[in-house]
Structures are given as C-alpha cells and as structure tokens.
Design an enzyme around this catalytic site. Structure first.
Site, PDB file in Angstrom:
ATOM      1  CG  ASP A  98      58.333 -57.032   9.895  1.00  0.00           C
ATOM      2  OD1 ASP A  98      58.013 -57.317  11.229  1.00  0.00           O
ATOM      3  OD2 ASP A  98      59.286 -56.588   9.526  1.00  0.00           O
ATOM      4  CE  LYS A 142      56.361 -64.233  11.650  1.00  0.00           C
ATOM      5  NZ  LYS A 142      56.643 -63.345  10.868  1.00  0.00           N
ATOM      6  N   GLY A 163      57.828 -58.562  16.714  1.00  0.00           N
ATOM      7  CA  GLY A 163      56.567 -57.748  17.089  1.00  0.00           C
ATOM      8  C   GLY A 163      55.417 -58.314  16.379  1.00  0.00           C
ATOM      9  CG  HIS A 164      54.072 -61.808  16.201  1.00  0.00           C
ATOM     10  ND1 HIS A 164      54.456 -63.219  16.721  1.00  0.00           N
ATOM     11  CD2 HIS A 164      55.134 -61.635  15.336  1.00  0.00           C
ATOM     12  CE1 HIS A 164      55.446 -63.836  16.043  1.00  0.00           C
ATOM     13  NE2 HIS A 164      55.834 -62.732  15.320  1.00  0.00           N
ATOM     14  CB  THR A 180      65.578 -55.729  17.082  1.00  0.00           C
ATOM     15  OG1 THR A 180      66.163 -57.098  17.599  1.00  0.00           O
ATOM     16  CG2 THR A 180      64.939 -56.232  15.681  1.00  0.00           C
ATOM     17  NE  ARG A 196      79.728 -76.605  23.750  1.00  0.00           N
ATOM     18  CZ  ARG A 196      80.837 -77.383  23.070  1.00  0.00           C
ATOM     19  NH1 ARG A 196      80.707 -78.820  23.384  1.00  0.00           N
ATOM     20  NH2 ARG A 196      81.932 -77.046  22.777  1.00  0.00           N
ATOM     21  CD  GLN A 217      62.675 -63.266  14.455  1.00  0.00           C
ATOM     22  OE1 GLN A 217      62.887 -64.487  14.805  1.00  0.00           O
ATOM     23  NE2 GLN A 217      62.191 -62.254  15.359  1.00  0.00           N
ATOM     24  CG  ASP A 230      44.112 -54.500   2.708  1.00  0.00           C
ATOM     25  OD1 ASP A 230      44.477 -55.625   3.072  1.00  0.00           O
ATOM     26  OD2 ASP A 230      44.270 -53.372   3.707  1.00  0.00           O
ATOM     27  N   GLY A 242      42.704 -56.686   5.663  1.00  0.00           N
ATOM     28  CA  GLY A 242      42.595 -55.609   6.490  1.00  0.00           C
ATOM     29  C   GLY A 242      42.921 -56.189   7.867  1.00  0.00           C
TER      30      GLY A 242
HETATM   31  P1  IMP Z   1      68.278 -59.542  15.298  1.00  0.00           P
HETATM   32  O1  IMP Z   1      67.061 -60.733  15.250  1.00  0.00           O
HETATM   33  O2  IMP Z   1      67.884 -58.472  16.371  1.00  0.00           O
HETATM   34  O3  IMP Z   1      69.569 -60.108  15.532  1.00  0.00           O
HETATM   35  O4  IMP Z   1      68.227 -58.891  13.927  1.00  0.00           O
HETATM   36  C1  IMP Z   1      68.495 -59.496  12.842  1.00  0.00           C
HETATM   37  C2  IMP Z   1      67.780 -59.101  11.590  1.00  0.00           C
HETATM   38  O5  IMP Z   1      66.788 -59.697  11.740  1.00  0.00           O
HETATM   39  C3  IMP Z   1      68.005 -57.651  11.301  1.00  0.00           C
HETATM   40  O6  IMP Z   1      67.678 -57.488   9.931  1.00  0.00           O
HETATM   41  C4  IMP Z   1      66.355 -57.280  11.809  1.00  0.00           C
HETATM   42  O7  IMP Z   1      65.814 -55.942  11.359  1.00  0.00           O
HETATM   43  C5  IMP Z   1      65.634 -58.537  11.489  1.00  0.00           C
HETATM   44  N1  IMP Z   1      64.787 -58.902  12.476  1.00  0.00           N
HETATM   45  C6  IMP Z   1      64.602 -59.408  13.417  1.00  0.00           C
HETATM   46  N2  IMP Z   1      63.478 -59.719  14.037  1.00  0.00           N
HETATM   47  C7  IMP Z   1      62.795 -59.225  13.186  1.00  0.00           C
HETATM   48  C8  IMP Z   1      61.132 -59.073  13.058  1.00  0.00           C
HETATM   49  O8  IMP Z   1      60.575 -59.647  14.020  1.00  0.00           O
HETATM   50  N3  IMP Z   1      60.671 -58.911  11.936  1.00  0.00           N
HETATM   51  C9  IMP Z   1      61.277 -58.359  10.811  1.00  0.00           C
HETATM   52  N4  IMP Z   1      62.483 -58.328  11.037  1.00  0.00           N
HETATM   53  C10 IMP Z   1      63.350 -58.642  11.851  1.00  0.00           C
END
Ligand code: IMP
Length: 426
Positions: free
Chosen positions: A18, A21, A45-46, A131, A145, A226, A335, A417
């Site tokens: 977060d 990126k 989530g970008h 998530t 595998r 991530q 900011d 911003g």
């Molecule tokens: P998973 O990727 O859903 O298995 O989650 C594993 C950990 O990674 C958890 O702490 C999630 O909150 C964190 N996580 C997964 N994707 C993101 C992301 O895009 N941004 C921030 N944290 C993430």
C-alpha cells in the site's frame, strides 16, 4: 515520465504494501512499452486517480490506463479468472480499451473458489489477517505440484480430471479444518469451461514477449504487488503473503533472467502502514494513529480494512534497500504529514536494552524491539501544489534528506497527492 536511466525497471513496495505503487507505475507507464505484473493476485489493490476518476486495479497492471502500453500478467501471478474478467469488463465500461493489449501467461496458476474456501477456513486457525482471496492455498498447490494453470484451463476439457481430484482433496482439507462449507465440482467445471474459453485468446508464453521487448531495447516496467516486509522469505514470517514480493521475484515471475533488469525503484510512504496481523514496530496507537489514518485515507483498497499506521521506520527501509537492491526510492504521501508540527522518525531499534541496527528475522524479537525516534520539525503547510524540489519548504526537504540518509538509497520521486501531476522528479 519514464525513468530515463533504465530500460527494464522493477517497481517494488519497500514496506508492508500500500505504498502507492499503482500511482508510481501509472506515472512511469506514460512512456513504457510493456508493463508486467509478476506476483501476487487479487489480494493487491492498486489505486490510480486520473482526473476525477479513480481506478482500483487488482490483477491488471496499472499501465493499462496508458493506451500504448502492452500489459502482461506474468507466470508468477496467481490469477483469479472470475475477478480478472470482471476487472476487464469494468475497465472497458469506463472507456479503457483492454482487448488486444492484455496478455496472460499460460504458466500462471489459477485461483479457484476452493482456494478461497481453504484460505478462509485456515485463517480461522492461523490468524494471519489474509485478504481471503485464496492466495496462500493457490501458491501452496503450485509449490506442491498439484496446481491448476492457465494452460490447463485453455485446453478445453483438460482441466476436468485435474479438478475432480483437486476438489476431493480440498473437501477433505475443509473437513479437517472444521469448515462446514464444501467446494462444488459442478461449479468449478462450469467456471473452468466458461473462463478457459475467455482466457484462450489472451494466454501465451509471456516470458517470450518480455524477453523480446528487453532485447529490442523497449521500455519495460515490472510492477510488484504488496511489499518487501510481506515477502515469503524476507518478510515478517509467518505474517506475510505467499509470494516473493522482493525484486528477486520479478525475474522469476516475469519469466526473464535477472541480468535483464537494470534498475529497482522502491516505493515508500513518508510514514508506515500495515494491514493484517504481525509486528509493526513504529505503530502509533491511539488518537494520533486515527489522525494519520484519516488524513492518509488508510483503508485497504481490496478489503476496506483500516490500515494500522506508524511513523517512518528507517530500519525497515534500510533492510528493504538491501534485500531488494534498490537503486532509488519514491517517497509517497508526503502531503499527509502537512499538518503535523513534529514528525517522529524511527532511526533504529533497541532490543532488551541493546542497540539493534538490523531488522530481526524472528517475529518474537520484532514484537519486543523499541524504536529509537528522532523528532523532525513539520512544515505545517500544504505541499499539494509542489512540482519541483525547490517548491518544498525547507522542513520538508530536510525531512526527505534525513529519510534518504537513513535509508541509504537516493530519492528519485516524491508524491504529494493522488493526482498524476502531483509528483516531483528529483
Ligand atoms: P494474503 O496475501 O491474502 O495471503 O494475505 C497475507 C498478508 O498480506 C496479510 O497481512 C494481508 O493483509 C497482506 N496483504 C496482502 N496483499 C496486500 C496488499 O496488496 N497490500 C497490503 N497488504 C497486503
């Protein structure tokens, strides 16, 4: 605004995800030929803001918003085909042409509904704070595998036999985990047939496309998801995601050799956030954390969960510079700190009374470290209109200088911003 020094640049999150990126990749993709997602899946989530429109991309590379960019979902991604096509349809409905410029690796593994059921059932025991998108179970199947790949889905009836055994296994596991839900074979067969047909024209050996682009001197951006501290090897294990989020994962997940990459840009927030469980040494707590969260709109783009907020942690970023081989930093959300009179920065840790300069591997130690703070003066004015370094007040420049010194990598971009133009190239 493509990073002119590099032809094949990796953009990674250098904290816990977060970091912004999506915005950086969107800005850099303006003159990129190819943008490649190389790991993770629908857990990402970008967020990209274009004018008064906001796009939240989960599996499609953020470069899709630039019409000249070819976008690739690489072999290292675990693709959820249902939500992937929902995202494609949504983009088309918003006037973004996707057809003919989006390709998916036939080596990528797919996330199926049974992976999500397993993720949610395991989460009740493990409490990682995932998530719930099925990411861990899909990567488990890949490494075990027994995964299902895009190549299997597009083979027509080829996935049928695979799915029968996978569903049996998933249901046995669900029973073992005490879940009452079960995966439905008919639902999976229908999905595989329907989405296999839709994937067929998009699926190809994407590694070959990336290789040719690099060979021909075209501009390639490799977009990480991530952040480094969620990396399966280098993150705060077990509170991590199940892929290699650090730059080393880019070569594997895009299907090219590491020598093709000539730069690694680490994106860091001017402070720190984390979603999910696990250590966050500089976590603020209390009212101040609420203020930071509200100012930074720190709610997950995928799950809507409130993000935990902390001050900039230089031990984390120094570690990230090392494990990613960062050649530059992009500092985002500067900011958000506009109204703070004083801004603490975590410069190192103390562990049981001793100095601790390196990031510990063991989460139990990490839970015990005490950050050592240096308090820097705030600038107490809006940075929203700054477009050059010289536009920033002296305190903001001093803050950036200190972050750069502590991190040990040069700052190349500063974002002030959400809008595309709210960026400073250093
Ligand atoms: P998973 O990727 O859903 O298995 O989650 C594993 C950990 O990674 C958890 O702490 C999630 O909150 C964190 N996580 C997964 N994707 C993101 C992301 O895009 N941004 C921030 N944290 C993430």
């Amino acid at each position: 605004m493509f990073d002119r020094k590099h032809n094949c640049l990796v953009v990674v999150g250098a904290q816990w995800g977060d970091e912004g990126k999506g915005k950086l990749v969107d800005v850099l993709a303006e003159s990129a030929d190819l943008v490649v997602r190389y790991q993770g899946g629908a857990n990402a989530g970008h967020t990209v803001v274009v004018g008064d429109r906001q796009f939240v991309l989960h599996q499609i590379p953020s470069g899709i918003l630039h019409p000249q960019a070819i976008c690739i979902v690489g072999n290292g991604v675990v693709l959820d085909p249902e939500t992937f096509f929902a995202e494609c349809d949504q983009l088309e409905a918003q006037g973004i042409a996707v057809a003919g410029r989006l390709f998916v690796s036939d080596r990528a593994h797919v996330v199926l509904p049974f992976h999500q059921l397993l993720d949610q059932a395991s989460e009740k025991q493990q409490q990682i704070g995932t998530t719930g998108r099925g990411i861990g179970p899909a990567y488990e199947d890949k490494i075990g595998r027994r995964g299902v790949r895009v190549a299997d889905l597009i083979r027509g009836t080829g996935a049928r036999d695979l799915l029968v055994t996978r569903i049996e296994r998933a249901n046995a596991l669900l029973a073992m985990l005490g879940a009452t839900v079960r995966a439905d074979l008919a639902e999976h067969l229908e999905l595989a047939e329907r989405l296999g047909a839709r994937l067929r024209p998009l699926a190809t050996d994407t590694g070959l496309l990336v290789h040719r682009a690099v060979r021909d001197g075209r501009r390639v951006l490799l977009e990480g998801a991530q952040g480094a501290l969620l990396d399966i090897d280098h993150g705060t294990y077990p509170f991590v995601t199940s892929s290699s989020t650090t730059a080393g994962g880019a070569a594997i997940g895009a299907g090219i050799g590491p020598t093709a990459i000539d730069g690694v840009l680490g994106v860091v927030k001017a402070y720190t956030t984390r979603v999910g469980n696990g250590p966050l040494p500089t976590e603020v707590g209390g009212e101040l954390e609420g203020r930071l969260r509200a100012l930074g709109h720190e709610f997950g783009a995928t799950t809507g969960r409130p993000r935990r907020c902390g001050w900039f942690d230089a031990t984390v970023v120094r570690y990230s510079v090392r494990v990613n081989g960062l050649t530059g930093l992009a500092v985002t959300k500067l900011d958000v700190l506009d109204t703070f009179a004083e801004i603490p920065v975590g410069v190192s840790y103390q562990l049981d009374g001793d100095d601790c300069h390196e990031f510990p591997s063991d989460v139990e130690l990490l839970e015990r470290v005490q950050p050592v703070y240096e308090v820097l003066p705030g600038w107490e004015c809006s940075l929203a209109g700054a477009r050059r370094l010289a536009d920033l007040p002296a305190q903001a420049r001093a803050y950036l200088d200190r972050l750069q010194d502590l991190a040990g990598a040069p700052i190349r971009y500063v974002s002030v911003g959400t809008r595309r133009d709210q960026i400073i190239e250093v």
